[in-house]
Enzyme design. Sequence first.
Site, PDB file in Angstrom:
ATOM      1  N   ASP A  72      14.523 -13.544 -15.324  1.00 42.65           N
ATOM      2  CA  ASP A  72      15.272 -12.471 -14.664  1.00 42.65           C
ATOM      3  C   ASP A  72      16.761 -12.818 -14.764  1.00 42.65           C
ATOM      4  OD1 ASP A  72      15.720 -14.505 -12.871  1.00 42.65           O
ATOM      5  OD2 ASP A  72      15.099 -13.374 -11.095  1.00 42.65           O
TER       6      ASP A  72
ATOM      7  N   LYS B 277       8.811  -9.495 -18.462  1.00 46.08           N
ATOM      8  CA  LYS B 277       9.162 -10.282 -17.279  1.00 46.08           C
ATOM      9  C   LYS B 277       8.151 -10.043 -16.156  1.00 46.08           C
ATOM     10  CE  LYS B 277      11.673  -9.331 -13.728  1.00 46.08           C
ATOM     11  NZ  LYS B 277      12.704  -8.754 -12.892  1.00 46.08           N
TER      12      LYS B 277
END
Length: 215
Positions: A139, A121
């Site tokens: 997220d 991420k």
Amino acid sequence: MVTKTQMRRILDTFAEMFPDAHCELNHSNPFELTIAVLLSAQCTDALVNKVTPNLFKKYKTPEDYLSVPLEELEQDIRSIGLYRNKAKNIQKLARMLIKDFGGEVPKEHGELVKLPGVGRKTANVVVSTAFGVPAIAVDTHVERVSKRLGIARWKDNTLQVEESLMKKVPREEWAITHHRMIFFGRYHCKAVNPQCQVCPLLDMCREGKKRMKTK
């Protein structure tokens, strides 16, 4: 799962609602962004933005982060969750940047994920925000919105959610969609008390329909 037409409507709705969506972590270069994203794990961007002005004034380069004892760096980021672990990772990351990358944050996703404290991420945020490489970082907001709107399945892990989005969102819109979905999830489709009653996508949302029935 959503159709192509529905997906277009979702993306257009995000664009109308949050035309100015952007990375809310304050930074002025790829290195600062990498540190800020690392600090933001399991912590709000707003809290990170309170800590980084002083942090970035004090530490400009990877060398700066290594010039102080670990305890001092811990104190500088103490108000952030998991600060001990994060301070350790920042120093390890700084060491690796100097040793393997000439002190510069690498532009390649595959190199970025080798850095301590940098997961998939974080690497996606850095390549798309700092280097303009199309990527979608998943997220908690992106994951929640994707599942509620049926872009991904409830049981999907973050990588599967990312793959679903990459398939359904045109590549040139990946980076901006990531920011718009975060804004949509952060300010509208919240984890608790989502604004279902005024949501333009209510008719497509499994979660929203359920919530409106139980009211």
